[in-house]
Design a protein around this motif. Structure first.
Motif, PDB file in Angstrom:
ATOM      1  N   SER A 265       0.926   0.216 -13.998  1.00 50.66           N
ATOM      2  CA  SER A 265       0.615   1.236 -12.994  1.00 50.66           C
ATOM      3  C   SER A 265       1.831   1.527 -12.116  1.00 50.66           C
ATOM      4  O   SER A 265       2.061   2.679 -11.737  1.00 50.66           O
ATOM      5  CB  SER A 265      -0.580   0.808 -12.140  1.00 50.66           C
ATOM      6  OG  SER A 265      -0.284  -0.349 -11.405  1.00 50.66           O
TER       7      SER A 265
ATOM      8  N   PHE B  19       3.690   5.080 -12.041  1.00 50.05           N
ATOM      9  CA  PHE B  19       3.966   5.789 -10.786  1.00 50.05           C
ATOM     10  C   PHE B  19       5.324   6.483 -10.855  1.00 50.05           C
ATOM     11  O   PHE B  19       5.471   7.633 -10.451  1.00 50.05           O
ATOM     12  CB  PHE B  19       3.921   4.801  -9.619  1.00 50.05           C
ATOM     13  CG  PHE B  19       4.269   5.398  -8.302  1.00 50.05           C
ATOM     14  CD1 PHE B  19       3.333   6.110  -7.581  1.00 50.05           C
ATOM     15  CD2 PHE B  19       5.536   5.235  -7.769  1.00 50.05           C
ATOM     16  CE1 PHE B  19       3.650   6.663  -6.355  1.00 50.05           C
ATOM     17  CE2 PHE B  19       5.865   5.783  -6.544  1.00 50.05           C
ATOM     18  CZ  PHE B  19       4.923   6.499  -5.834  1.00 50.05           C
ATOM     19  N   TYR B  20       6.321   5.786 -11.379  1.00 44.31           N
ATOM     20  CA  TYR B  20       7.657   6.371 -11.461  1.00 44.31           C
ATOM     21  C   TYR B  20       7.797   7.336 -12.629  1.00 44.31           C
ATOM     22  O   TYR B  20       8.488   8.343 -12.521  1.00 44.31           O
ATOM     23  CB  TYR B  20       8.707   5.259 -11.547  1.00 44.31           C
ATOM     24  CG  TYR B  20       8.820   4.503 -10.253  1.00 44.31           C
ATOM     25  CD1 TYR B  20       9.393   5.094  -9.133  1.00 44.31           C
ATOM     26  CD2 TYR B  20       8.327   3.215 -10.129  1.00 44.31           C
ATOM     27  CE1 TYR B  20       9.484   4.421  -7.934  1.00 44.31           C
ATOM     28  CE2 TYR B  20       8.414   2.528  -8.935  1.00 44.31           C
ATOM     29  CZ  TYR B  20       8.992   3.137  -7.838  1.00 44.31           C
ATOM     30  OH  TYR B  20       9.073   2.462  -6.654  1.00 44.31           O
TER      31      TYR B  20
ATOM     32  N   PRO C 142       2.506  14.468  -6.817  1.00 47.76           N
ATOM     33  CA  PRO C 142       2.111  13.255  -6.097  1.00 47.76           C
ATOM     34  C   PRO C 142       0.653  12.862  -6.304  1.00 47.76           C
ATOM     35  O   PRO C 142       0.329  11.675  -6.284  1.00 47.76           O
ATOM     36  CB  PRO C 142       2.383  13.594  -4.633  1.00 47.76           C
ATOM     37  CG  PRO C 142       2.514  15.064  -4.568  1.00 47.76           C
ATOM     38  CD  PRO C 142       2.928  15.527  -5.918  1.00 47.76           C
TER      39      PRO C 142
ATOM     40  N   GLN D 161       0.519  11.072  -9.599  1.00 46.84           N
ATOM     41  CA  GLN D 161       1.352   9.879  -9.463  1.00 46.84           C
ATOM     42  C   GLN D 161       0.615   8.791  -8.676  1.00 46.84           C
ATOM     43  O   GLN D 161       0.492   7.658  -9.139  1.00 46.84           O
ATOM     44  CB  GLN D 161       2.644  10.282  -8.743  1.00 46.84           C
ATOM     45  CG  GLN D 161       3.714   9.265  -8.727  1.00 46.84           C
ATOM     46  CD  GLN D 161       4.972   9.793  -8.017  1.00 46.84           C
ATOM     47  OE1 GLN D 161       4.922  10.776  -7.287  1.00 46.84           O
ATOM     48  NE2 GLN D 161       6.078   9.130  -8.230  1.00 46.84           N
ATOM     49  N   TRP D 162       0.105   9.135  -7.507  1.00 43.83           N
ATOM     50  CA  TRP D 162      -0.605   8.158  -6.677  1.00 43.83           C
ATOM     51  C   TRP D 162      -1.959   7.796  -7.274  1.00 43.83           C
ATOM     52  O   TRP D 162      -2.410   6.662  -7.150  1.00 43.83           O
ATOM     53  CB  TRP D 162      -0.785   8.690  -5.250  1.00 43.83           C
ATOM     54  CG  TRP D 162       0.484   8.582  -4.471  1.00 43.83           C
ATOM     55  CD1 TRP D 162       1.398   9.562  -4.246  1.00 43.83           C
ATOM     56  CD2 TRP D 162       0.998   7.407  -3.848  1.00 43.83           C
ATOM     57  NE1 TRP D 162       2.444   9.081  -3.511  1.00 43.83           N
ATOM     58  CE2 TRP D 162       2.221   7.757  -3.254  1.00 43.83           C
ATOM     59  CE3 TRP D 162       0.551   6.102  -3.744  1.00 43.83           C
ATOM     60  CZ2 TRP D 162       2.994   6.840  -2.553  1.00 43.83           C
ATOM     61  CZ3 TRP D 162       1.319   5.191  -3.046  1.00 43.83           C
ATOM     62  CH2 TRP D 162       2.526   5.558  -2.458  1.00 43.83           C
ATOM     63  N   GLY D 163      -2.594   8.754  -7.928  1.00 41.46           N
ATOM     64  CA  GLY D 163      -3.872   8.463  -8.577  1.00 41.46           C
ATOM     65  C   GLY D 163      -3.725   7.416  -9.663  1.00 41.46           C
ATOM     66  O   GLY D 163      -4.556   6.502  -9.783  1.00 41.46           O
TER      67      GLY D 163
ATOM     68  N   LEU E 278      -1.385   5.139  -9.852  1.00 38.65           N
ATOM     69  CA  LEU E 278      -1.074   3.856  -9.217  1.00 38.65           C
ATOM     70  C   LEU E 278      -2.327   3.201  -8.643  1.00 38.65           C
ATOM     71  O   LEU E 278      -2.600   2.029  -8.896  1.00 38.65           O
ATOM     72  CB  LEU E 278      -0.025   4.041  -8.116  1.00 38.65           C
ATOM     73  CG  LEU E 278       0.357   2.775  -7.360  1.00 38.65           C
ATOM     74  CD1 LEU E 278       1.099   1.821  -8.278  1.00 38.65           C
ATOM     75  CD2 LEU E 278       1.191   3.114  -6.148  1.00 38.65           C
ATOM     76  N   VAL E 279      -3.087   3.954  -7.885  1.00 37.36           N
ATOM     77  CA  VAL E 279      -4.295   3.404  -7.260  1.00 37.36           C
ATOM     78  C   VAL E 279      -5.309   2.992  -8.320  1.00 37.36           C
ATOM     79  O   VAL E 279      -5.915   1.911  -8.235  1.00 37.36           O
ATOM     80  CB  VAL E 279      -4.895   4.412  -6.256  1.00 37.36           C
ATOM     81  CG1 VAL E 279      -6.259   3.970  -5.780  1.00 37.36           C
ATOM     82  CG2 VAL E 279      -3.955   4.598  -5.082  1.00 37.36           C
TER      83      VAL E 279
END
Length: 127
Positions: A28, A32-33, A40, A43-45, A47-48
């Protein structure tokens, strides 16, 4: 009365769950990267979602269940704490400040006394 701790043996499935949780966290963060150009939100989804999935995977393992039991016991102990009132807190803070000032004065006086004894009386170095 002595109590004995019973240690459970970590099974292969538990080790696999822990390995999978670590792998999901790493994936994750890498995602993200990698998904930086997607925006975003994605990307953040990613990761979370990956972190939540890793936490769920960890909590289903034996170590996760032990951690949750420890957390419940710790929270139960925190509820037993009798916290000081505002008045008691301010009084104790005042005592600490007064003690610090007194110690600073004592150390300063000790330093100046030793300086006077050593440099002026013993060595004869006048300023």
């Amino acid at each position: 009365m002595a109590t004995s701790q019973v240690e459970t043996v970590t099974t292969g499935a538990d080790k696999a769950k822990l390995f999978a949780a670590v792998a999901i966290v790493l994936a994750s963060v890498a995602g993200f990267y990698v998904l930086g150009k997607q925006g975003p939100l994605i990307q953040w989804g990613a990761l979370v979602l990956g972190l939540v999935l890793a936490v769920v995977m960890f909590l289903t393992s034996e170590h996760g269940r032990q951690f949750m039991g420890f957390s419940r016991d710790a929270w139960r102990e925190v509820k037993k704490v009798v916290w000081p009132t505002r008045k008691e807190t301010l009084q104790m803070t005042g005592y600490v400040f007064a003690f610090v000032v007194l110690m600073a004065l004592f150390l300063w006086l000790t330093d100046k006394t030793l300086e006077w004894v050593l440099y002026d009386l013993v060595l004869g170095w006048r300023k």
